[in-house]
Design a protein around this motif. Structure first.
Motif, PDB file in Angstrom:
ATOM      1  N   TYR A  67       8.566 -16.729  -8.443  1.00 51.88           N
ATOM      2  CA  TYR A  67       8.407 -17.967  -7.666  1.00 51.88           C
ATOM      3  C   TYR A  67       6.945 -18.365  -7.488  1.00 51.88           C
ATOM      4  CZ  TYR A  67       7.495 -14.902  -3.589  1.00 51.88           C
ATOM      5  OH  TYR A  67       6.992 -13.969  -2.720  1.00 51.88           O
ATOM      6  N   GLY A  68       6.058 -17.698  -8.217  1.00 53.64           N
ATOM      7  CA  GLY A  68       4.648 -18.048  -8.150  1.00 53.64           C
ATOM      8  C   GLY A  68       3.884 -17.365  -7.043  1.00 53.64           C
ATOM      9  N   GLY A  69       4.459 -16.306  -6.463  1.00 58.52           N
ATOM     10  CA  GLY A  69       3.781 -15.567  -5.407  1.00 58.52           C
ATOM     11  C   GLY A  69       2.658 -14.694  -5.938  1.00 58.52           C
ATOM     12  N   LYS A  70       1.733 -14.332  -5.066  1.00 55.19           N
ATOM     13  CA  LYS A  70       0.610 -13.477  -5.415  1.00 55.19           C
ATOM     14  C   LYS A  70       0.774 -12.113  -4.758  1.00 55.19           C
ATOM     15  CE  LYS A  70      -1.628 -16.958  -7.369  1.00 55.19           C
ATOM     16  NZ  LYS A  70      -1.915 -17.033  -8.826  1.00 55.19           N
ATOM     17  N   VAL A  71       0.187 -11.088  -5.372  1.00 59.85           N
ATOM     18  CA  VAL A  71       0.316  -9.724  -4.859  1.00 59.85           C
ATOM     19  C   VAL A  71      -1.058  -9.066  -4.777  1.00 59.85           C
ATOM     20  CG1 VAL A  71       1.356  -7.447  -5.190  1.00 59.85           C
ATOM     21  CG2 VAL A  71       2.627  -9.507  -5.842  1.00 59.85           C
ATOM     22  N   ILE A  72      -1.324  -8.424  -3.631  1.00 57.32           N
ATOM     23  CA  ILE A  72      -2.555  -7.669  -3.409  1.00 57.32           C
ATOM     24  C   ILE A  72      -2.179  -6.204  -3.245  1.00 57.32           C
ATOM     25  CG2 ILE A  72      -4.521  -7.283  -1.876  1.00 57.32           C
ATOM     26  CD1 ILE A  72      -4.205 -10.212  -0.964  1.00 57.32           C
ATOM     27  N   ALA A  73      -2.866  -5.317  -3.947  1.00 57.00           N
ATOM     28  CA  ALA A  73      -2.662  -3.879  -3.791  1.00 57.00           C
ATOM     29  C   ALA A  73      -3.827  -3.294  -3.002  1.00 57.00           C
ATOM     30  CB  ALA A  73      -2.563  -3.189  -5.151  1.00 57.00           C
ATOM     31  N   THR A  74      -3.523  -2.478  -2.008  1.00 58.67           N
ATOM     32  CA  THR A  74      -4.562  -1.778  -1.259  1.00 58.67           C
ATOM     33  C   THR A  74      -4.883  -0.471  -1.965  1.00 58.67           C
ATOM     34  OG1 THR A  74      -3.886  -2.732   0.850  1.00 58.67           O
ATOM     35  CG2 THR A  74      -5.142  -0.678   0.934  1.00 58.67           C
ATOM     36  N   VAL A  75      -6.168  -0.232  -2.245  1.00 56.06           N
ATOM     37  CA  VAL A  75      -6.572   0.960  -2.999  1.00 56.06           C
ATOM     38  C   VAL A  75      -7.795   1.595  -2.347  1.00 56.06           C
ATOM     39  CG1 VAL A  75      -5.673   0.020  -5.160  1.00 56.06           C
ATOM     40  CG2 VAL A  75      -8.075  -0.325  -4.575  1.00 56.06           C
ATOM     41  N   VAL A  76      -7.975   2.894  -2.602  1.00 55.23           N
ATOM     42  CA  VAL A  76      -9.137   3.613  -2.073  1.00 55.23           C
ATOM     43  C   VAL A  76      -9.869   4.407  -3.152  1.00 55.23           C
ATOM     44  CG1 VAL A  76      -8.184   3.759   0.256  1.00 55.23           C
ATOM     45  CG2 VAL A  76      -7.733   5.603  -1.370  1.00 55.23           C
ATOM     46  N   THR A  77      -9.389   4.335  -4.399  1.00 58.04           N
ATOM     47  CA  THR A  77     -10.041   5.048  -5.499  1.00 58.04           C
ATOM     48  C   THR A  77     -10.028   4.194  -6.762  1.00 58.04           C
ATOM     49  OG1 THR A  77      -8.024   6.089  -6.380  1.00 58.04           O
ATOM     50  CG2 THR A  77      -9.189   7.266  -4.599  1.00 58.04           C
ATOM     51  N   GLU A  78     -10.898   4.557  -7.711  1.00 53.08           N
ATOM     52  CA  GLU A  78     -10.902   3.860  -8.998  1.00 53.08           C
ATOM     53  C   GLU A  78      -9.579   4.040  -9.726  1.00 53.08           C
ATOM     54  OE1 GLU A  78     -13.281   6.022  -7.835  1.00 53.08           O
ATOM     55  OE2 GLU A  78     -15.104   5.853  -9.060  1.00 53.08           O
ATOM     56  N   LYS A  79      -8.994   5.233  -9.645  1.00 58.83           N
ATOM     57  CA  LYS A  79      -7.730   5.496 -10.316  1.00 58.83           C
ATOM     58  C   LYS A  79      -6.637   4.559  -9.823  1.00 58.83           C
ATOM     59  CE  LYS A  79      -4.305   9.153 -11.070  1.00 58.83           C
ATOM     60  NZ  LYS A  79      -3.958  10.578 -10.785  1.00 58.83           N
ATOM     61  N   HIS A  80      -6.561   4.388  -8.507  1.00 62.21           N
ATOM     62  CA  HIS A  80      -5.558   3.483  -7.941  1.00 62.21           C
ATOM     63  C   HIS A  80      -5.814   2.040  -8.380  1.00 62.21           C
ATOM     64  CE1 HIS A  80      -4.874   6.516  -4.427  1.00 62.21           C
ATOM     65  NE2 HIS A  80      -4.227   6.858  -5.525  1.00 62.21           N
ATOM     66  N   ALA A  81      -7.086   1.664  -8.441  1.00 61.85           N
ATOM     67  CA  ALA A  81      -7.430   0.303  -8.838  1.00 61.85           C
ATOM     68  C   ALA A  81      -6.996   0.022 -10.273  1.00 61.85           C
ATOM     69  CB  ALA A  81      -8.934   0.087  -8.690  1.00 61.85           C
ATOM     70  N   SER A 140       0.847  -1.191   0.000  1.00 64.27           N
ATOM     71  CA  SER A 140       0.000   0.000   0.000  1.00 64.27           C
ATOM     72  C   SER A 140       0.880   1.238   0.000  1.00 64.27           C
ATOM     73  CB  SER A 140      -0.910   0.011   1.230  1.00 64.27           C
ATOM     74  OG  SER A 140      -0.141   0.050   2.425  1.00 64.27           O
ATOM     75  N   LEU A 141       0.291   2.380  -0.378  1.00 62.04           N
ATOM     76  CA  LEU A 141       0.951   3.695  -0.325  1.00 62.04           C
ATOM     77  C   LEU A 141       2.323   3.697  -0.993  1.00 62.04           C
ATOM     78  CD1 LEU A 141      -0.007   4.757   3.326  1.00 62.04           C
ATOM     79  CD2 LEU A 141      -1.098   5.423   1.179  1.00 62.04           C
ATOM     80  N   GLY A 142       2.347   3.251  -2.231  1.00 65.14           N
ATOM     81  CA  GLY A 142       3.599   3.262  -2.985  1.00 65.14           C
ATOM     82  C   GLY A 142       3.478   2.446  -4.263  1.00 65.14           C
ATOM     83  N   LYS A 143       4.533   2.477  -5.074  1.00 61.56           N
ATOM     84  CA  LYS A 143       4.564   1.735  -6.334  1.00 61.56           C
ATOM     85  C   LYS A 143       5.086   0.319  -6.090  1.00 61.56           C
ATOM     86  CE  LYS A 143       5.128   5.802  -9.288  1.00 61.56           C
ATOM     87  NZ  LYS A 143       5.955   6.459 -10.336  1.00 61.56           N
ATOM     88  N   GLY A 144       4.263  -0.664  -6.429  1.00 62.63           N
ATOM     89  CA  GLY A 144       4.638  -2.049  -6.148  1.00 62.63           C
ATOM     90  C   GLY A 144       4.930  -2.879  -7.373  1.00 62.63           C
ATOM     91  N   ASP A 145       5.221  -2.235  -8.522  1.00 63.90           N
ATOM     92  CA  ASP A 145       5.473  -3.005  -9.739  1.00 63.90           C
ATOM     93  C   ASP A 145       6.668  -3.946  -9.595  1.00 63.90           C
ATOM     94  OD1 ASP A 145       6.994  -0.705  -9.500  1.00 63.90           O
ATOM     95  OD2 ASP A 145       7.070  -0.296 -11.638  1.00 63.90           O
ATOM     96  N   TRP A 146       7.703  -3.509  -8.866  1.00 62.90           N
ATOM     97  CA  TRP A 146       8.882  -4.351  -8.670  1.00 62.90           C
ATOM     98  C   TRP A 146       8.556  -5.566  -7.804  1.00 62.90           C
ATOM     99  CZ3 TRP A 146      11.047  -4.877  -3.701  1.00 62.90           C
ATOM    100  CH2 TRP A 146      10.524  -4.021  -2.724  1.00 62.90           C
ATOM    101  N   ILE A 147       7.603  -5.421  -6.891  1.00 66.28           N
ATOM    102  CA  ILE A 147       7.178  -6.548  -6.065  1.00 66.28           C
ATOM    103  C   ILE A 147       6.443  -7.574  -6.926  1.00 66.28           C
ATOM    104  CG2 ILE A 147       5.667  -7.257  -4.167  1.00 66.28           C
ATOM    105  CD1 ILE A 147       6.231  -4.580  -2.829  1.00 66.28           C
ATOM    106  N   VAL A 148       5.559  -7.093  -7.797  1.00 66.06           N
ATOM    107  CA  VAL A 148       4.825  -7.984  -8.694  1.00 66.06           C
ATOM    108  C   VAL A 148       5.803  -8.787  -9.550  1.00 66.06           C
ATOM    109  CG1 VAL A 148       3.225  -8.103 -10.638  1.00 66.06           C
ATOM    110  CG2 VAL A 148       2.786  -6.504  -8.753  1.00 66.06           C
ATOM    111  N   LYS A 149       6.774  -8.111 -10.126  1.00 65.10           N
ATOM    112  CA  LYS A 149       7.744  -8.773 -11.002  1.00 65.10           C
ATOM    113  C   LYS A 149       8.514  -9.853 -10.257  1.00 65.10           C
ATOM    114  CE  LYS A 149      11.721  -7.825 -13.990  1.00 65.10           C
ATOM    115  NZ  LYS A 149      12.631  -6.780 -14.516  1.00 65.10           N
ATOM    116  N   ARG A 150       8.983  -9.541  -9.062  1.00 66.20           N
ATOM    117  CA  ARG A 150       9.789 -10.493  -8.293  1.00 66.20           C
ATOM    118  C   ARG A 150       8.935 -11.652  -7.767  1.00 66.20           C
ATOM    119  NH1 ARG A 150      13.962  -8.119  -5.493  1.00 66.20           N
ATOM    120  NH2 ARG A 150      14.233 -10.158  -4.468  1.00 66.20           N
ATOM    121  N   ALA A 151       7.717 -11.354  -7.333  1.00 63.67           N
ATOM    122  CA  ALA A 151       6.852 -12.417  -6.805  1.00 63.67           C
ATOM    123  C   ALA A 151       6.489 -13.418  -7.892  1.00 63.67           C
ATOM    124  CB  ALA A 151       5.594 -11.813  -6.197  1.00 63.67           C
ATOM    125  N   ARG A 152       6.303 -12.915  -9.109  1.00 59.33           N
ATOM    126  CA  ARG A 152       5.963 -13.789 -10.228  1.00 59.33           C
ATOM    127  C   ARG A 152       7.030 -14.865 -10.450  1.00 59.33           C
ATOM    128  NH1 ARG A 152       1.834 -12.223  -9.665  1.00 59.33           N
ATOM    129  NH2 ARG A 152       0.407 -11.034 -10.981  1.00 59.33           N
TER     130      ARG A 152
END
Length: 342
Positions: free
Chosen positions: A109-123, A95-107
């Motif tokens: 080893y087969g990990g999953k990533v959840i993003a916390t959002v509060v607006t349509e734009k963030h989603a 949450s509260l930041g750019k997590g694209d690097w987390i998505v790339k690294r988790a992929r």
């Protein structure tokens, strides 16, 4: 109960314990996962070494999927996320930041990533970088809910996004679960409800205060930790939300926080004052708020502490085990569904 959430994350129930600082400990995380949901470890107050130890502790308590939470704007969050990636944690919630690097690294080893959002734009942005699900936090939630209530925010984000949605903010009953599913969500997160369980480390004094409060007994202010934040209404909370920190006070508190977290003092304080005073104030307010939160949760001290809590506190009146709670929610959900008009 099967939904896209249960299928995506390999769990039995569409129920999630969010990463609440000082509350989502290895024991509560494991209890949630063992009961069929998905537990998320809070790493905000932890060093990288403590996060690694907590992850291994969870694995000693459960063989079910679990995750860790990282608030990326906080000092140490990137290091904690790095530990989670090294340990191949099944789920990372950022949450509260750019997590694209987390998505790339988790992929990798087969990990999953959840993003916390509060607006349509963030989603929309989160879906573009490839996250697996969204934790959609409505206005009713404890801590940093959005400006829009869950009743409106969930269908609004469902309209613009195809990912599984975990609804947060106002949920803690079987009726709430049915309502969230009807609005387009695939699961619910229940921070306040799970804080009031036997496995929760919340101090007994604070648990009793939660049981006695009504749905209107909260304060929503940006003066507590620098972001719009919902806390329990107490005399201490009213005092601490009366006005924001001055820059001078912010600098002093940031200095103390830097020392505690072993951060470079010059870069954190002097550099922040000269180049990014707003970021420094935010950092300092987070640091000051963290200790207040700890005092309420761990010590039951409400003369100095403040408890993050959602409006759903007014619906909570007992302290079950996590397993008992989940079974009750399923029964309530079935009964609610059966009562609906055909």
């Amino acid at each position: 109960m099967h939904t896209r959430f249960t299928e995506t994350f390999g769990v039995r129930l569409p129920l999630l314990c969010p990463g609440m600082s000082y509350i989502a400990t290895p024991e509560l995380v494991a209890a949630t996962s063992n009961a069929g949901g998905l537990g998320i470890l809070a790493t905000g107050p932890l060093t990288a070494e403590q996060t690694r130890s907590a992850i291994r502790r969870i694995r000693s308590l459960t063989d079910k999927p679990f995750g860790i939470g990282c608030t990326l704007m906080m000092p140490g969050a990137r290091e904690n996320a790095e530990v989670a990636l090294q340990e191949r944690v099944p789920v990372i919630n950022f949450s509260l930041g750019k997590g694209d690097w987390i998505v790339k690294r988790a992929r990798e080893y087969g990990g999953k990533v959840i993003a916390t959002v509060v607006t349509e734009k963030h989603a929309i942005s989160a879906e573009k970088i490839g996250v697996d699900a969204l934790l959609v936090t409505g206005h009713e939630a404890a801590a940093h809910g959005g400006e829009v209530t869950s009743l409106v925010l969930i269908p609004a984000i469902r309209k613009v996004c195809s990912l599984p949605i975990i609804a947060a903010g106002g949920f803690g009953t079987g009726q709430g679960l049915v309502a969230a599913l009807a609005l387009g969500a695939d699961a619910i997160a229940m921070g306040s409800r799970l804080a009031l369980t036997r496995e929760s480390p919340v101090h007994r004094t604070t648990k009793e205060m939660i049981r006695q409060r009504g749905v209107g007994d909260t304060i929503y202010s940006r003066n507590f930790d620098g972001l719009w934040c919902r806390v329990m209404d107490t005399p201490t909370a009213r005092k601490l939300t009366r006005k924001p920190l001055s820059l001078l006070t912010a600098g002093w508190r940031a200095l103390g926080m830097a020392r505690r977290m072993k951060l470079p003092l010059g870069k954190t304080v002097l550099g922040g004052m000269l180049t990014q005073p707003q970021n420094l104030r935010q950092l300092a307010q987070f640091g000051a708020a963290t200790e207040s939160i700890r005092l309420a949760i761990e010590d039951g001290d409400h003369q100095r502490g403040v408890q993050l809590i959602g409006q759903v506190q007014g619906l909570l009146d007992d302290i079950p085990t996590v397993s008992e709670l989940f079974q009750r929610l399923l029964s309530e959900a079935r009964a609610t569904r059966d009562k609906l008009p055909a």
